[in-house]
Design a protein around this motif. Structure first.
Motif, PDB file in Angstrom:
ATOM      1  N   MET A  12      87.371  51.335  52.188  1.00 27.44           N
ATOM      2  CA  MET A  12      86.319  51.095  51.234  1.00 27.44           C
ATOM      3  C   MET A  12      84.984  51.187  51.967  1.00 27.44           C
ATOM      4  O   MET A  12      84.868  50.743  53.099  1.00 27.44           O
ATOM      5  CB  MET A  12      86.507  49.715  50.612  1.00 27.44           C
ATOM      6  CG  MET A  12      87.786  49.608  49.813  1.00 27.44           C
ATOM      7  SD  MET A  12      88.211  48.012  49.044  1.00 27.44           S
ATOM      8  CE  MET A  12      86.936  46.919  49.411  1.00 27.44           C
ATOM      9  N   ARG A  13      84.009  51.756  51.320  1.00 25.52           N
ATOM     10  CA  ARG A  13      82.683  51.889  51.919  1.00 25.52           C
ATOM     11  C   ARG A  13      81.664  51.184  51.045  1.00 25.52           C
ATOM     12  O   ARG A  13      81.765  51.162  49.828  1.00 25.52           O
ATOM     13  CB  ARG A  13      82.309  53.360  52.077  1.00 25.52           C
ATOM     14  CG  ARG A  13      83.215  54.098  53.030  1.00 25.52           C
ATOM     15  CD  ARG A  13      82.755  55.493  53.265  1.00 25.52           C
ATOM     16  NE  ARG A  13      82.735  56.263  52.015  1.00 25.52           N
ATOM     17  CZ  ARG A  13      82.197  57.459  51.896  1.00 25.52           C
ATOM     18  NH1 ARG A  13      81.627  58.033  52.922  1.00 25.52           N
ATOM     19  NH2 ARG A  13      82.206  58.099  50.742  1.00 25.52           N
ATOM     20  N   SER A  14      80.667  50.625  51.727  1.00 22.57           N
ATOM     21  CA  SER A  14      79.558  49.998  51.008  1.00 22.57           C
ATOM     22  C   SER A  14      78.302  50.158  51.850  1.00 22.57           C
ATOM     23  O   SER A  14      78.374  50.287  53.064  1.00 22.57           O
ATOM     24  CB  SER A  14      79.852  48.519  50.731  1.00 22.57           C
ATOM     25  OG  SER A  14      80.047  47.815  51.937  1.00 22.57           O
ATOM     26  N   ARG A  48      70.343  53.309  56.117  1.00 17.35           N
ATOM     27  CA  ARG A  48      70.876  54.585  56.603  1.00 17.35           C
ATOM     28  C   ARG A  48      72.359  54.500  56.904  1.00 17.35           C
ATOM     29  O   ARG A  48      73.035  55.508  57.011  1.00 17.35           O
ATOM     30  CB  ARG A  48      70.139  55.012  57.876  1.00 17.35           C
ATOM     31  CG  ARG A  48      68.640  55.155  57.701  1.00 17.35           C
ATOM     32  CD  ARG A  48      67.952  55.249  59.035  1.00 17.35           C
ATOM     33  NE  ARG A  48      68.142  53.977  59.738  1.00 17.35           N
ATOM     34  CZ  ARG A  48      67.806  53.742  60.994  1.00 17.35           C
ATOM     35  NH1 ARG A  48      67.273  54.695  61.713  1.00 17.35           N
ATOM     36  NH2 ARG A  48      68.007  52.570  61.541  1.00 17.35           N
ATOM     37  N   ALA A  49      72.870  53.289  57.048  1.00 17.39           N
ATOM     38  CA  ALA A  49      74.246  53.093  57.496  1.00 17.39           C
ATOM     39  C   ALA A  49      75.175  52.733  56.336  1.00 17.39           C
ATOM     40  O   ALA A  49      74.732  52.287  55.283  1.00 17.39           O
ATOM     41  CB  ALA A  49      74.298  51.992  58.559  1.00 17.39           C
ATOM     42  N   VAL A  50      76.439  52.939  56.583  1.00 14.73           N
ATOM     43  CA  VAL A  50      77.474  52.582  55.617  1.00 14.73           C
ATOM     44  C   VAL A  50      78.484  51.702  56.335  1.00 14.73           C
ATOM     45  O   VAL A  50      78.852  51.965  57.478  1.00 14.73           O
ATOM     46  CB  VAL A  50      78.174  53.846  55.078  1.00 14.73           C
ATOM     47  CG1 VAL A  50      79.335  53.487  54.180  1.00 14.73           C
ATOM     48  CG2 VAL A  50      77.195  54.734  54.342  1.00 14.73           C
ATOM     49  N   LEU A  51      78.916  50.624  55.678  1.00 17.78           N
ATOM     50  CA  LEU A  51      79.945  49.755  56.232  1.00 17.78           C
ATOM     51  C   LEU A  51      81.299  50.200  55.690  1.00 17.78           C
ATOM     52  O   LEU A  51      81.444  50.462  54.500  1.00 17.78           O
ATOM     53  CB  LEU A  51      79.685  48.294  55.838  1.00 17.78           C
ATOM     54  CG  LEU A  51      78.346  47.710  56.294  1.00 17.78           C
ATOM     55  CD1 LEU A  51      78.183  46.295  55.748  1.00 17.78           C
ATOM     56  CD2 LEU A  51      78.254  47.718  57.803  1.00 17.78           C
ATOM     57  N   ALA A  52      82.268  50.312  56.558  1.00 20.95           N
ATOM     58  CA  ALA A  52      83.614  50.711  56.152  1.00 20.95           C
ATOM     59  C   ALA A  52      84.553  49.531  56.352  1.00 20.95           C
ATOM     60  O   ALA A  52      84.449  48.790  57.325  1.00 20.95           O
ATOM     61  CB  ALA A  52      84.078  51.891  56.989  1.00 20.95           C
ATOM     62  N   GLN A  53      85.467  49.372  55.413  1.00 11.72           N
ATOM     63  CA  GLN A  53      86.442  48.294  55.484  1.00 11.72           C
ATOM     64  C   GLN A  53      87.814  48.888  55.195  1.00 11.72           C
ATOM     65  O   GLN A  53      87.978  49.674  54.257  1.00 11.72           O
ATOM     66  CB  GLN A  53      86.102  47.203  54.469  1.00 11.72           C
ATOM     67  CG  GLN A  53      87.002  46.009  54.545  1.00 11.72           C
ATOM     68  CD  GLN A  53      86.569  44.927  53.559  1.00 11.72           C
ATOM     69  OE1 GLN A  53      85.719  45.139  52.711  1.00 11.72           O
ATOM     70  NE2 GLN A  53      87.167  43.774  53.690  1.00 11.72           N
ATOM     71  N   VAL A  54      88.792  48.517  55.989  1.00 13.59           N
ATOM     72  CA  VAL A  54      90.147  49.013  55.809  1.00 13.59           C
ATOM     73  C   VAL A  54      90.775  48.316  54.609  1.00 13.59           C
ATOM     74  O   VAL A  54      90.684  47.096  54.466  1.00 13.59           O
ATOM     75  CB  VAL A  54      90.998  48.752  57.078  1.00 13.59           C
ATOM     76  CG1 VAL A  54      92.425  49.205  56.878  1.00 13.59           C
ATOM     77  CG2 VAL A  54      90.384  49.444  58.278  1.00 13.59           C
ATOM     78  N   THR A  55      91.405  49.102  53.760  1.00 10.61           N
ATOM     79  CA  THR A  55      92.105  48.533  52.609  1.00 10.61           C
ATOM     80  C   THR A  55      93.438  47.938  53.081  1.00 10.61           C
ATOM     81  O   THR A  55      93.921  48.275  54.172  1.00 10.61           O
ATOM     82  CB  THR A  55      92.395  49.607  51.551  1.00 10.61           C
ATOM     83  OG1 THR A  55      93.292  50.570  52.123  1.00 10.61           O
ATOM     84  CG2 THR A  55      91.120  50.278  51.072  1.00 10.61           C
ATOM     85  N   PRO A  56      94.054  47.075  52.282  1.00 11.90           N
ATOM     86  CA  PRO A  56      95.376  46.559  52.659  1.00 11.90           C
ATOM     87  C   PRO A  56      96.394  47.682  52.900  1.00 11.90           C
ATOM     88  O   PRO A  56      97.180  47.619  53.845  1.00 11.90           O
ATOM     89  CB  PRO A  56      95.777  45.681  51.470  1.00 11.90           C
ATOM     90  CG  PRO A  56      94.467  45.209  50.908  1.00 11.90           C
ATOM     91  CD  PRO A  56      93.541  46.398  51.071  1.00 11.90           C
ATOM     92  N   ALA A  57      96.359  48.730  52.076  1.00 13.41           N
ATOM     93  CA  ALA A  57      97.282  49.854  52.280  1.00 13.41           C
ATOM     94  C   ALA A  57      96.984  50.566  53.596  1.00 13.41           C
ATOM     95  O   ALA A  57      97.901  50.961  54.324  1.00 13.41           O
ATOM     96  CB  ALA A  57      97.180  50.835  51.111  1.00 13.41           C
ATOM     97  N   GLY A  58      95.711  50.722  53.910  1.00 16.76           N
ATOM     98  CA  GLY A  58      95.333  51.346  55.178  1.00 16.76           C
ATOM     99  C   GLY A  58      95.760  50.507  56.365  1.00 16.76           C
ATOM    100  O   GLY A  58      96.224  51.036  57.376  1.00 16.76           O
ATOM    101  N   ALA A  59      95.604  49.200  56.257  1.00 12.96           N
ATOM    102  CA  ALA A  59      96.025  48.303  57.344  1.00 12.96           C
ATOM    103  C   ALA A  59      97.531  48.393  57.562  1.00 12.96           C
ATOM    104  O   ALA A  59      98.003  48.394  58.710  1.00 12.96           O
ATOM    105  CB  ALA A  59      95.614  46.867  57.030  1.00 12.96           C
ATOM    106  N   LYS A  60      98.305  48.503  56.477  1.00 19.19           N
ATOM    107  CA  LYS A  60      99.759  48.653  56.600  1.00 19.19           C
ATOM    108  C   LYS A  60     100.111  49.951  57.318  1.00 19.19           C
ATOM    109  O   LYS A  60     101.001  49.988  58.161  1.00 19.19           O
ATOM    110  CB  LYS A  60     100.425  48.646  55.218  1.00 19.19           C
ATOM    111  CG  LYS A  60     100.696  47.303  54.653  1.00 19.19           C
ATOM    112  CD  LYS A  60     101.399  47.472  53.307  1.00 19.19           C
ATOM    113  CE  LYS A  60     102.289  46.303  53.020  1.00 19.19           C
ATOM    114  NZ  LYS A  60     102.967  46.435  51.727  1.00 19.19           N
TER     115      LYS A  60
END
Length: 74
Positions: free
Chosen positions: A1-3, A10-22
């Protein structure tokens, strides 16, 4: 997920989804298994015996030099 980064437009924060973490965990386990399979039983046993000390070392906070940089491992 990005926000958007609230402190830097200028920057974007990325977060790993639960499916991505698995997926990452699954691939990590597969890689460790492949690497361990390449070791002979004696080395595999020695590595397993060293894991508690390695985990403890990884939890230690890094020491810093006077200029604020991390001290090299001695």
């Amino acid at each position: 997920m990005r926000s958007p980064d609230p402190s830097d437009g200028r920057a974007v924060l990325a977060q790993v989804t639960p499916a991505g973490a698995k997926m990452v965990e699954s691939r990590r386990k597969e890689r460790i298994g492949r690497l361990a399979d390449q070791l002979d039983p004696h080395h595999r046993q020695a590595l397993a015996a060293s894991l508690p000390a390695l985990l403890e070392m990884a939890r230690c906070p890094p020491t810093q030099q006077a200029d604020g940089t991390a001290s090299p491992i001695q």
